[in-house]
Every structure is written in C-alpha cells, then in structure tokens.
Scaffold this active site. Structure first.
Site, PDB file in Angstrom:
ATOM      1  N   ASP A 125       0.843  -1.192   0.000  1.00  0.00           N
ATOM      2  CA  ASP A 125       0.000   0.000   0.000  1.00  0.00           C
ATOM      3  C   ASP A 125       0.880   1.244   0.000  1.00  0.00           C
ATOM      4  OD1 ASP A 125      -2.305  -1.537   0.191  1.00  0.00           O
ATOM      5  OD2 ASP A 125      -2.597  -1.176   2.335  1.00  0.00           O
ATOM      6  N   MET A 126       0.305   2.354  -0.475  1.00  0.00           N
ATOM      7  CA  MET A 126       1.059   3.617  -0.399  1.00  0.00           C
ATOM      8  C   MET A 126       0.444   4.483   0.689  1.00  0.00           C
ATOM      9  SD  MET A 126       3.691   5.144  -1.549  1.00  0.00           S
ATOM     10  CE  MET A 126       4.193   4.650  -3.204  1.00  0.00           C
ATOM     11  N   ARG A 172      -1.049  -0.738  -8.463  1.00  0.00           N
ATOM     12  CA  ARG A 172      -2.442  -0.389  -8.143  1.00  0.00           C
ATOM     13  C   ARG A 172      -2.531   1.131  -8.266  1.00  0.00           C
ATOM     14  NH1 ARG A 172      -3.667  -1.065  -2.189  1.00  0.00           N
ATOM     15  NH2 ARG A 172      -4.168  -3.240  -2.591  1.00  0.00           N
ATOM     16  N   ARG A 277     -11.967   5.960   5.915  1.00  0.00           N
ATOM     17  CA  ARG A 277     -13.152   5.547   5.142  1.00  0.00           C
ATOM     18  C   ARG A 277     -14.337   6.477   5.408  1.00  0.00           C
ATOM     19  NH1 ARG A 277      -9.524   3.002   3.299  1.00  0.00           N
ATOM     20  NH2 ARG A 277      -9.688   4.866   2.066  1.00  0.00           N
TER      21      ARG A 277
HETATM   22  P1  FDA Z   1     -14.431   8.922  -4.633  1.00  0.00           P
HETATM   23  O1  FDA Z   1     -13.916   9.121  -3.261  1.00  0.00           O
HETATM   24  O2  FDA Z   1     -14.801  10.116  -5.437  1.00  0.00           O
HETATM   25  O3  FDA Z   1     -15.622   7.911  -4.534  1.00  0.00           O
HETATM   26  C1  FDA Z   1     -16.484   7.651  -5.632  1.00  0.00           C
HETATM   27  C2  FDA Z   1     -17.810   7.194  -5.068  1.00  0.00           C
HETATM   28  O4  FDA Z   1     -17.628   5.967  -4.366  1.00  0.00           O
HETATM   29  C3  FDA Z   1     -18.400   8.135  -4.029  1.00  0.00           C
HETATM   30  O5  FDA Z   1     -19.143   9.149  -4.626  1.00  0.00           O
HETATM   31  C4  FDA Z   1     -19.259   7.180  -3.227  1.00  0.00           C
HETATM   32  O6  FDA Z   1     -20.444   6.897  -3.906  1.00  0.00           O
HETATM   33  C5  FDA Z   1     -18.423   5.948  -3.200  1.00  0.00           C
HETATM   34  N1  FDA Z   1     -17.547   5.882  -2.017  1.00  0.00           N
HETATM   35  C6  FDA Z   1     -16.220   6.069  -1.990  1.00  0.00           C
HETATM   36  N2  FDA Z   1     -15.740   5.878  -0.750  1.00  0.00           N
HETATM   37  C7  FDA Z   1     -16.790   5.581   0.022  1.00  0.00           C
HETATM   38  C8  FDA Z   1     -16.960   5.270   1.386  1.00  0.00           C
HETATM   39  N3  FDA Z   1     -15.901   5.200   2.233  1.00  0.00           N
HETATM   40  N4  FDA Z   1     -18.199   4.993   1.851  1.00  0.00           N
HETATM   41  C9  FDA Z   1     -19.255   5.026   1.032  1.00  0.00           C
HETATM   42  N5  FDA Z   1     -19.161   5.310  -0.286  1.00  0.00           N
HETATM   43  C10 FDA Z   1     -17.957   5.590  -0.788  1.00  0.00           C
HETATM   44  N6  FDA Z   1      -5.334   5.104  -1.009  1.00  0.00           N
HETATM   45  C11 FDA Z   1      -4.040   5.344  -0.678  1.00  0.00           C
HETATM   46  O7  FDA Z   1      -3.683   6.498  -0.427  1.00  0.00           O
HETATM   47  N7  FDA Z   1      -3.147   4.308  -0.633  1.00  0.00           N
HETATM   48  C12 FDA Z   1      -3.483   3.031  -0.923  1.00  0.00           C
HETATM   49  O8  FDA Z   1      -2.645   2.136  -0.873  1.00  0.00           O
HETATM   50  C13 FDA Z   1      -4.841   2.766  -1.258  1.00  0.00           C
HETATM   51  N8  FDA Z   1      -5.264   1.511  -1.533  1.00  0.00           N
HETATM   52  C14 FDA Z   1      -6.545   1.309  -2.012  1.00  0.00           C
HETATM   53  C15 FDA Z   1      -6.955   0.046  -2.405  1.00  0.00           C
HETATM   54  C16 FDA Z   1      -8.194  -0.134  -2.983  1.00  0.00           C
HETATM   55  C17 FDA Z   1      -8.604  -1.513  -3.423  1.00  0.00           C
HETATM   56  C18 FDA Z   1      -9.076   0.975  -3.160  1.00  0.00           C
HETATM   57  C19 FDA Z   1     -10.395   0.829  -3.837  1.00  0.00           C
HETATM   58  C20 FDA Z   1      -8.684   2.217  -2.724  1.00  0.00           C
HETATM   59  C21 FDA Z   1      -7.444   2.404  -2.120  1.00  0.00           C
HETATM   60  N9  FDA Z   1      -7.064   3.639  -1.647  1.00  0.00           N
HETATM   61  C22 FDA Z   1      -5.743   3.847  -1.300  1.00  0.00           C
HETATM   62  C23 FDA Z   1      -8.058   4.706  -1.428  1.00  0.00           C
HETATM   63  C24 FDA Z   1      -8.157   5.620  -2.609  1.00  0.00           C
HETATM   64  O9  FDA Z   1      -6.993   6.415  -2.706  1.00  0.00           O
HETATM   65  C25 FDA Z   1      -9.356   6.553  -2.467  1.00  0.00           C
HETATM   66  O10 FDA Z   1      -9.187   7.316  -1.325  1.00  0.00           O
HETATM   67  C26 FDA Z   1     -10.683   5.839  -2.392  1.00  0.00           C
HETATM   68  O11 FDA Z   1     -10.735   4.768  -3.274  1.00  0.00           O
HETATM   69  C27 FDA Z   1     -11.820   6.810  -2.764  1.00  0.00           C
HETATM   70  O12 FDA Z   1     -11.604   7.324  -4.034  1.00  0.00           O
HETATM   71  P2  FDA Z   1     -12.472   6.907  -5.310  1.00  0.00           P
HETATM   72  O13 FDA Z   1     -11.557   6.826  -6.473  1.00  0.00           O
HETATM   73  O14 FDA Z   1     -13.231   5.672  -5.028  1.00  0.00           O
HETATM   74  O15 FDA Z   1     -13.388   8.160  -5.569  1.00  0.00           O
END
Ligand code: FDA
Length: 302
Positions: A125-126, A172, A277
C-alpha cells in the site's frame, strides 16, 4: 484535498470512538483472521478476488512491527490452507518503516518470500507522502532482486505520480486518501481525475499490469473504454474496490467478465483506517452534522 474533505477530516477525531467503530463496521471484516476468512470465502463464492490487510500502521516499537509481519505469515498460511483466492496488502509503517528502513526491509522481504513460496502476491500500500520515496525504493529493490510477486501503489493525487509511473510493471492506481499540501498534491477533484486517467494511460501504454482501484463511476467508465480500445485480455488488468463500498457496481463488473478484487481489512487496530473511510463516505457530513450522530451515539456501546 477539497476544503470540504479537510473539514470532515478535522472533525472526525472528535467523534466518539464507539460511534466511529459502528459507522465504519461495513468497511472492516472484523477483529480476527477468522472474520477475514469468512468474508473472503463469500467474496470468492461471488466470483470476486480479495486482498487481505492486517490493520495496523505507524508502529513505534520493533516488536509490534514483527507482530504485524507474523500476522501476515499466519494470513498467508490460512489462504493456502483454505484455498482462498486472495493475496495480501501491507503497509510499510506497519512493518516498521518509521523505526528504520532496515527493519522494514527485513520484515517485508520475509513476507514477500513466504508469499512467493506459496505462489501468492504482496501489494505494498502507499501511505502519506513522507513515505513515498522509501516505499518505491523498497519495492524497486525487491523487483531488482528478481522477486516478481510484489506490486506497489500510485496515488493520482500526487503531482509526482506520472513521473513515478515510469518503469513500474505492477501497479495499483488510486486517487490517494492522505491529506497532502498543495506543493505536493492536486487539490481539485477534476484535476485528480485527470491525473488518474493520464497515469492509467501511461501505465497501459508501457504494458504494465494495473489494478484500477476506484469507485468513481467516471474513472471506471474511462478505464473500461481503455480496456476495450486496447483489446486487453481479462488477465492483463483488474478492478479493485474497498470492502463495503459500491458492492453492486462490483457485482456488475464481475457479471461483465472483469477481474474484481476487494480489499478486506481485519484486526483490532481499526481506528485510523475507519477514519479514512468515513472521511470519504458522502453521507458522513450528514451524520456528523445532524442529530443522527447523537442518536447513534446513544445506541453505540461504550
Ligand atoms: P471517490 O472518493 O470520489 O468515490 C467515488 C464514489 O464511491 C463516491 O461518490 C461514493 O459513492 C463511493 N464511495 C467512496 N468511498 C466511500 C466510502 N468510504 N463509503 C461510502 N461510499 C464511498 N489510497 C491510498 O492512499 N493508498 C493506498 O494504498 C490505497 N489503496 C486502495 C486500495 C483499494 C482496493 C481501493 C479501492 C482504494 C485504495 N485507496 C488507497 C483509497 C483511494 O486512494 C481513495 O481514497 C478511495 O478509493 C476513494 O476514491 P475513489 O476513487 O473511489 O473516488
């Protein structure tokens, strides 16, 4: 990060811990490895892959870092025993990065080698930008030493990311969750999306294997278009989502034939992950601002 997100992030620590725990429970498998195994089994039965995360970060004592590494060895053994379709995700500050790169390298290498012996895979992870250089360095060292069962994460939010993507084979790609200063990170949501798209294109142009980790519909659609235009096979990319987020969208991707991996955290150190989250949950502002919080607080156990 948007002002709105910063405001939420700044009030969340004031929310009582039992309430944080209650609100964040959908994002975490539970306190024990058995909980993670149960969740992963159900995901596998639904055609989804998993990556298991032992909660715990920013450890300040070397014995704690070793304990987290040992927990990962137990996870790898269980994945084997139960024949789960799952890898692991590790955080370097959980493996002792703040205590020195040597301790962290030792723990990480042992975990990666254990995974390799079992035909499994480790995603690093980052974390926040103070760890980016060391994380990429340790990852590159492992690859240079011939290890192929390890991948890293890039955060579209960071201005440096498009340059970091150069030469990486197993990435990722996510937006990045840590609050970062304007000198280092884009703050505007559309600019972060554009950085995500550009980095994805750059990685795919170089035939890297990309785990597209987002729940953002615009980015998912864009990635699907990239996959189609390039004629990528099922094994040449995958989508990834977090446990408890956009489950129906994940189901649809699986139905459409894409590989979809769910990030499954478990353990007793749930607080920091939960705050991150909640910060992203679009409904959290309402919870925090409104009476709902008080009602839930009364219901939550102390
Ligand atoms: P965005 O936050 O805009 O979310 C899009 C939509 O998804 C929202 O409008 C909502 O509908 C839904 N949603 C998102 N999060 C939600 C929540 N918590 N509860 C309810 N609904 C929600 N970051 C990092 O800095 N280092 C890392 O190593 C990782 N690793 C990682 C692994 C995986 C498998 C995922 C999916 C994500 C990460 N992340 C991460 C987190 C990532 O950087 C980011 O913060 C989140 O995925 C939210 O960004 P989105 O791209 O989903 O968009």
């Amino acid at each position: 990060m948007a002002l709105f997100d910063r405001a939420i992030a700044s009030v969340l620590p004031a929310v009582p811990k039992p309430l944080v725990r209650a609100l964040a429970s959908p994002y975490i498998a539970g306190p024990t490895l058995d909980d993670a195994v149960r969740v992963v089994r159900a995901l596998n039965a639904a055609g989804k892959l998993a990556t298991i995360d032992v909660l715990g970060e920013e450890v300040a004592i070397s014995s704690e870092a070793r304990e987290i590494a040992n927990a990962y060895h137990r996870v790898l053994a269980r994945i084997d025993d139960e024949r789960l379709d799952a890898g692991i995700s590790v955080k370097l500050t959980g493996l002792g990065l703040a205590l020195g790169e040597e301790l962290c390298r030792e723990n990480l290498t042992a975990v990666v080698d254990d995974a390799a012996a079992r035909g499994n895979f480790v995603r690093i992870d980052m974390e926040d930008s103070s760890t980016t250089d060391a994380t990429l360095r340790l990852y590159r060292e492992l690859v240079a030493s011939g290890r192929t069962n390890v991948g890293v994460v890039l955060q579209a939010r960071l201005r440096r990311t498009i340059a970091d993507a150069e030469g990486l084979r197993e990435v990722r790609l996510c937006k990045g969750i840590y609050l970062e200063p304007v000198e280092l990170a884009y703050q505007d949501a559309d600019v972060i999306r554009e950085s995500f798209r550009a980095t994805l294109r750059a990685l795919l142009d170089r035939r890297a294997h990309v785990a597209i980790a987002t729940h953002d519909e615009a980015l998912i659609e864009d990635a699907l278009a990239q996959v189609r235009t390039r004629g990528l096979g099922r094994d040449e990319y995958e989508f990834q989502m977090l446990l408890g987020v956009r489950t129906e969208r994940a189901d649809a991707l699986v139905r459409d034939g894409h590989r979809l991996r769910v990030y499954v955290p478990f353990g007793t150190h749930w607080y920091e992950y939960s705050l991150r989250r909640l910060q992203e949950n679009p409904k959290i502002a309402g919870y925090v601002a409104a009476d709902t919080v008080r009602r839930l607080a009364r219901r939550a156990t102390p």
